[in-house]
Design a protein around this motif. Sequence first.
Motif, mmCIF file in Angstrom:
data_model
loop_
_atom_site.group_PDB
_atom_site.id
_atom_site.type_symbol
_atom_site.label_atom_id
_atom_site.label_comp_id
_atom_site.label_asym_id
_atom_site.label_seq_id
_atom_site.Cartn_x
_atom_site.Cartn_y
_atom_site.Cartn_z
ATOM 1 N N ALA A 1 0.844 -1.210 0.000
ATOM 2 C CA ALA A 1 0.000 0.000 0.000
ATOM 3 C C ALA A 1 0.877 1.257 0.000
ATOM 4 O O ALA A 1 0.595 2.222 -0.717
ATOM 5 C CB ALA A 1 -0.935 -0.024 1.201
ATOM 6 N N TYR A 2 1.934 1.266 0.787
ATOM 7 C CA TYR A 2 2.848 2.417 0.843
ATOM 8 C C TYR A 2 3.515 2.632 -0.516
ATOM 9 O O TYR A 2 3.608 3.767 -1.000
ATOM 10 C CB TYR A 2 3.886 2.202 1.944
ATOM 11 C CG TYR A 2 4.899 3.315 2.036
ATOM 12 C CD1 TYR A 2 4.553 4.541 2.587
ATOM 13 C CD2 TYR A 2 6.185 3.154 1.543
ATOM 14 C CE1 TYR A 2 5.461 5.575 2.658
ATOM 15 C CE2 TYR A 2 7.110 4.177 1.607
ATOM 16 C CZ TYR A 2 6.750 5.384 2.160
ATOM 17 O OH TYR A 2 7.647 6.406 2.230
ATOM 18 N N ILE B 1 2.434 1.688 -3.478
ATOM 19 C CA ILE B 1 1.420 2.157 -4.429
ATOM 20 C C ILE B 1 1.138 3.642 -4.219
ATOM 21 O O ILE B 1 1.008 4.404 -5.178
ATOM 22 C CB ILE B 1 0.134 1.301 -4.323
ATOM 23 C CG1 ILE B 1 0.396 -0.108 -4.860
ATOM 24 C CG2 ILE B 1 -1.038 1.944 -5.051
ATOM 25 C CD1 ILE B 1 -0.747 -1.086 -4.651
ATOM 26 N N LYS B 2 1.050 4.063 -2.958
ATOM 27 C CA LYS B 2 0.808 5.487 -2.656
ATOM 28 C C LYS B 2 1.953 6.343 -3.210
ATOM 29 O O LYS B 2 1.713 7.382 -3.829
ATOM 30 C CB LYS B 2 0.681 5.668 -1.145
ATOM 31 C CG LYS B 2 0.475 7.088 -0.723
ATOM 32 C CD LYS B 2 0.403 7.214 0.789
ATOM 33 C CE LYS B 2 0.387 8.669 1.182
ATOM 34 N NZ LYS B 2 0.579 8.861 2.590
ATOM 35 N N GLN B 3 3.192 5.922 -3.003
ATOM 36 C CA GLN B 3 4.341 6.664 -3.519
ATOM 37 C C GLN B 3 4.332 6.687 -5.048
ATOM 38 O O GLN B 3 4.639 7.712 -5.658
ATOM 39 C CB GLN B 3 5.645 6.034 -3.001
ATOM 40 C CG GLN B 3 5.880 6.215 -1.517
ATOM 41 C CD GLN B 3 6.039 7.682 -1.147
ATOM 42 O OE1 GLN B 3 6.661 8.449 -1.863
ATOM 43 N NE2 GLN B 3 5.444 8.075 -0.045
ATOM 44 N N LEU C 1 1.721 6.541 -7.032
ATOM 45 C CA LEU C 1 0.684 7.484 -7.464
ATOM 46 C C LEU C 1 1.147 8.928 -7.315
ATOM 47 O O LEU C 1 0.885 9.770 -8.173
ATOM 48 C CB LEU C 1 -0.606 7.247 -6.676
ATOM 49 C CG LEU C 1 -1.368 5.960 -7.004
ATOM 50 C CD1 LEU C 1 -2.551 5.776 -6.034
ATOM 51 C CD2 LEU C 1 -1.859 5.983 -8.436
ATOM 52 N N PHE C 2 1.832 9.220 -6.212
ATOM 53 C CA PHE C 2 2.351 10.573 -5.978
ATOM 54 C C PHE C 2 3.338 10.956 -7.081
ATOM 55 O O PHE C 2 3.258 12.037 -7.665
ATOM 56 C CB PHE C 2 3.010 10.634 -4.593
ATOM 57 C CG PHE C 2 3.627 11.957 -4.274
ATOM 58 C CD1 PHE C 2 2.843 13.050 -3.949
ATOM 59 C CD2 PHE C 2 5.010 12.109 -4.305
ATOM 60 C CE1 PHE C 2 3.423 14.271 -3.655
ATOM 61 C CE2 PHE C 2 5.586 13.328 -4.013
ATOM 62 C CZ PHE C 2 4.792 14.407 -3.683
ATOM 63 N N ARG D 1 1.547 11.513 -10.408
ATOM 64 C CA ARG D 1 0.894 12.830 -10.481
ATOM 65 C C ARG D 1 1.919 13.924 -10.773
ATOM 66 O O ARG D 1 1.666 14.817 -11.583
ATOM 67 C CB ARG D 1 0.153 13.128 -9.179
ATOM 68 C CG ARG D 1 -1.256 12.586 -9.187
ATOM 69 C CD ARG D 1 -2.049 13.069 -7.988
ATOM 70 N NE ARG D 1 -2.233 11.890 -7.152
ATOM 71 C CZ ARG D 1 -1.886 11.761 -5.896
ATOM 72 N NH1 ARG D 1 -1.376 12.767 -5.258
ATOM 73 N NH2 ARG D 1 -2.071 10.645 -5.246
#
Length: 182
Positions: free
Chosen positions: A31-32, A34-36, A38-39, A42
């Motif tokens: 999850a971490y 994937i979050k990075q 996505l950041f 963007r």
Amino acid sequence: MILTETLFGLNINVIIIIMLVLIVVLFVMLAYVIKQLLFISRKYYTLTSGKTAGDLEGMMLARFKEMDRIKSRFKRYSRDHKGFKGHLDSCYNKLGLVKYDAFDSMAGELSFSLALLNDENSGFVLSTMHSKQGCFSYAKEIIKGESFIALSSEEKEAIRKARTIEEEIEKMKDEPDEEDLM
């Protein structure tokens, strides 16, 4: 159902619990990541939005060329500055003026001594004495603040004023104006 079998000398239940904890830790790490991702995606999208990869590369190359031009200009300006500084050091930039009455029969302080010096306090003193019979001018060379020809008190005062002009300007800057006092 509780298993009592052992594997590698450990109870199967303990091995299952350890594996479940590891699976949970892996999901948190996933999850971490994937979050990075996505950041970063963007940020990349914002950087490249409206531009193609070729446009971005062209922009970067244009900036590098611009930086090279600025660097070469800076070198040229630095070289020119050194040349100008050499010329300015020899210019007369210190001035001292003393007005006085050379003769008792004359009034109005029409006579004067003018000292013009460079940064090394070398230059000349021009003295002009006004009388009823005429006007007489004398020039005396000054080398590093000294003259090989005898100087009058007015000429010495003009040289002193020229040598200390920076100090006088600094004093004037520090003094408050009359407008500031009101």
